[in-house]
Design a protein around this motif. Sequence first.
Motif, PDB file in Angstrom:
ATOM      1  N   SER A  93       0.839  -1.195   0.000  1.00 44.83           N
ATOM      2  CA  SER A  93       0.000   0.000   0.000  1.00 44.83           C
ATOM      3  C   SER A  93       0.873   1.244   0.000  1.00 44.83           C
ATOM      4  O   SER A  93       2.045   1.204   0.408  1.00 44.83           O
ATOM      5  N   SER A  94       0.306   2.337  -0.477  1.00 49.37           N
ATOM      6  CA  SER A  94       0.988   3.631  -0.415  1.00 49.37           C
ATOM      7  C   SER A  94      -0.039   4.695  -0.058  1.00 49.37           C
ATOM      8  O   SER A  94      -1.238   4.529  -0.293  1.00 49.37           O
ATOM      9  N   ARG A  95       0.450   5.785   0.481  1.00 45.88           N
ATOM     10  CA  ARG A  95      -0.430   6.852   0.970  1.00 45.88           C
ATOM     11  C   ARG A  95      -1.348   7.350  -0.135  1.00 45.88           C
ATOM     12  O   ARG A  95      -2.551   7.506   0.048  1.00 45.88           O
ATOM     13  N   LEU A  96      -0.746   7.602  -1.286  1.00 43.29           N
ATOM     14  CA  LEU A  96      -1.505   8.098  -2.435  1.00 43.29           C
ATOM     15  C   LEU A  96      -1.075   7.334  -3.682  1.00 43.29           C
ATOM     16  O   LEU A  96      -0.095   6.589  -3.648  1.00 43.29           O
ATOM     17  N   ALA A  97      -1.773   7.559  -4.777  1.00 44.46           N
ATOM     18  CA  ALA A  97      -1.361   6.993  -6.067  1.00 44.46           C
ATOM     19  C   ALA A  97      -0.404   7.974  -6.710  1.00 44.46           C
ATOM     20  O   ALA A  97      -0.818   8.973  -7.288  1.00 44.46           O
ATOM     21  N   GLY A  98       0.855   7.700  -6.570  1.00 46.55           N
ATOM     22  CA  GLY A  98       1.848   8.603  -7.141  1.00 46.55           C
ATOM     23  C   GLY A  98       3.195   7.922  -7.152  1.00 46.55           C
ATOM     24  O   GLY A  98       3.502   7.133  -6.264  1.00 46.55           O
ATOM     25  N   TYR A  99       3.998   8.235  -8.158  1.00 48.69           N
ATOM     26  CA  TYR A  99       5.269   7.509  -8.275  1.00 48.69           C
ATOM     27  C   TYR A  99       6.264   7.936  -7.213  1.00 48.69           C
ATOM     28  O   TYR A  99       7.275   7.261  -7.011  1.00 48.69           O
ATOM     29  N   GLN A 100       5.980   9.020  -6.509  1.00 48.73           N
ATOM     30  CA  GLN A 100       6.877   9.446  -5.441  1.00 48.73           C
ATOM     31  C   GLN A 100       6.572   8.744  -4.122  1.00 48.73           C
ATOM     32  O   GLN A 100       7.310   8.896  -3.158  1.00 48.73           O
ATOM     33  N   GLU A 101       5.489   7.996  -4.099  1.00 52.54           N
ATOM     34  CA  GLU A 101       5.053   7.401  -2.848  1.00 52.54           C
ATOM     35  C   GLU A 101       5.800   6.107  -2.532  1.00 52.54           C
ATOM     36  O   GLU A 101       5.967   5.242  -3.397  1.00 52.54           O
ATOM     37  N   THR A 102       6.185   5.951  -1.294  1.00 53.63           N
ATOM     38  CA  THR A 102       6.806   4.708  -0.842  1.00 53.63           C
ATOM     39  C   THR A 102       5.727   3.652  -0.670  1.00 53.63           C
ATOM     40  O   THR A 102       4.658   3.939  -0.121  1.00 53.63           O
ATOM     41  N   GLN A 103       6.011   2.468  -1.151  1.00 52.09           N
ATOM     42  CA  GLN A 103       5.069   1.365  -0.993  1.00 52.09           C
ATOM     43  C   GLN A 103       5.518   0.483   0.163  1.00 52.09           C
ATOM     44  O   GLN A 103       6.695   0.142   0.285  1.00 52.09           O
ATOM     45  N   TYR A 104       4.546   0.114   0.996  1.00 52.03           N
ATOM     46  CA  TYR A 104       4.795  -0.726   2.166  1.00 52.03           C
ATOM     47  C   TYR A 104       4.185  -2.091   1.889  1.00 52.03           C
ATOM     48  O   TYR A 104       3.011  -2.190   1.530  1.00 52.03           O
ATOM     49  N   PHE A 105       5.013  -3.107   2.090  1.00 48.33           N
ATOM     50  CA  PHE A 105       4.613  -4.450   1.686  1.00 48.33           C
ATOM     51  C   PHE A 105       4.110  -5.284   2.855  1.00 48.33           C
ATOM     52  O   PHE A 105       4.577  -5.142   3.994  1.00 48.33           O
ATOM     53  N   GLY A 106       3.194  -6.181   2.530  1.00 51.56           N
ATOM     54  CA  GLY A 106       2.784  -7.204   3.470  1.00 51.56           C
ATOM     55  C   GLY A 106       3.812  -8.328   3.507  1.00 51.56           C
ATOM     56  O   GLY A 106       4.803  -8.299   2.770  1.00 51.56           O
ATOM     57  N   PRO A 107       3.583  -9.340   4.349  1.00 51.96           N
ATOM     58  CA  PRO A 107       4.562 -10.417   4.528  1.00 51.96           C
ATOM     59  C   PRO A 107       4.583 -11.440   3.396  1.00 51.96           C
ATOM     60  O   PRO A 107       5.444 -12.306   3.365  1.00 51.96           O
ATOM     61  N   GLY A 108       3.640 -11.334   2.477  1.00 50.94           N
ATOM     62  CA  GLY A 108       3.599 -12.272   1.357  1.00 50.94           C
ATOM     63  C   GLY A 108       2.766 -13.511   1.664  1.00 50.94           C
ATOM     64  O   GLY A 108       2.646 -13.924   2.818  1.00 50.94           O
ATOM     65  N   THR A 109       2.204 -14.084   0.619  1.00 52.67           N
ATOM     66  CA  THR A 109       1.484 -15.353   0.706  1.00 52.67           C
ATOM     67  C   THR A 109       2.127 -16.319  -0.274  1.00 52.67           C
ATOM     68  O   THR A 109       2.174 -16.049  -1.477  1.00 52.67           O
ATOM     69  N   ARG A 110       2.666 -17.413   0.256  1.00 52.27           N
ATOM     70  CA  ARG A 110       3.278 -18.412  -0.623  1.00 52.27           C
ATOM     71  C   ARG A 110       2.202 -19.393  -1.065  1.00 52.27           C
ATOM     72  O   ARG A 110       1.616 -20.092  -0.241  1.00 52.27           O
ATOM     73  N   LEU A 111       1.940 -19.398  -2.363  1.00 49.20           N
ATOM     74  CA  LEU A 111       0.927 -20.278  -2.949  1.00 49.20           C
ATOM     75  C   LEU A 111       1.613 -21.422  -3.672  1.00 49.20           C
ATOM     76  O   LEU A 111       2.481 -21.202  -4.523  1.00 49.20           O
ATOM     77  N   LEU A 112       1.227 -22.634  -3.337  1.00 48.89           N
ATOM     78  CA  LEU A 112       1.761 -23.818  -4.011  1.00 48.89           C
ATOM     79  C   LEU A 112       0.594 -24.593  -4.606  1.00 48.89           C
ATOM     80  O   LEU A 112      -0.317 -25.006  -3.879  1.00 48.89           O
ATOM     81  N   VAL A 113       0.621 -24.755  -5.910  1.00 52.06           N
ATOM     82  CA  VAL A 113      -0.435 -25.480  -6.615  1.00 52.06           C
ATOM     83  C   VAL A 113       0.108 -26.851  -7.019  1.00 52.06           C
ATOM     84  O   VAL A 113       1.131 -26.940  -7.700  1.00 52.06           O
ATOM     85  N   LEU A 114      -0.559 -27.884  -6.552  1.00 49.33           N
ATOM     86  CA  LEU A 114      -0.090 -29.268  -6.822  1.00 49.33           C
ATOM     87  C   LEU A 114      -0.886 -29.922  -7.948  1.00 49.33           C
ATOM     88  O   LEU A 114      -2.065 -29.564  -8.177  1.00 49.33           O
TER      89      LEU A 114
END
Lengths: 114, 115
Positions: A93-114
């Motif tokens: 997520s970022s504060r606003l929609a703008g290329y100057q905005e820092t994006q903060y990431f979640g921890p990720g979801t590892r998806l494994l399809v068998l």
Amino acid sequence: DTAVSQTPKYLVTQMGNDKSIKCEQNLGHDTMYWYKQDSKKFLKIMFSYNNKELIINETVPNRFSPKSPDKAHLNLHINSLELGDSAVYFCASSRLAGYQETQYFGPGTRLLVL
Amino acid sequence: AQTVTQSQPEMSVQEAETVTLSCTYDTSESDYYLFWYKQPPSRQMILVIRQEAYKQQNATENRFSVNFQKAAKSFSLKISDSQLGDAAMYFCALSNSNSGYALNFGKGTSLLVTP
């Protein structure tokens, strides 16, 4: 007080199934993103929403459908899962929609399809 | 098309030493932002440092600094006094209006820190 959270962290499923990944941010940000990190660690944008409206929709199969019920949430639903969908999916997520905005990431979801 | 290139798939540094990770990029835009993100084994993406293209002064955050060469389209990351906790994948990323505010990432550099 996690800033960007994702559930689940791990998802193992069979080909052909439908699954969802949820993302929530408590930063009060207007803009949210989904990125995919493949097995070679390459990160690529999939979608972006600003205030619940879609602003980026990269070339991803239409089996992937993002949904933003409110600006704090951006969920990713995947239909008819394929082996090639196995990856780590990051919400950001970022504060606003703008290329100057820092994006903060979640921890990720590892998806494994068998 | 915009590209971000990290030419070093792996780098190694001894504790307390200095290491520089390379990043070059290509964009037709004059205004853009550049970022370095760190991804430790925990998988969490952590912002290390950011630089606006219009600012000539190189950004610094504690032991991390960049060498931003706009004409050469180069944005390297220098880590001083390396610590074991610096071991991670490091990603260089570019953002501008052409990218629709998304981050365009390089392929990453895996940094190993040895005692």
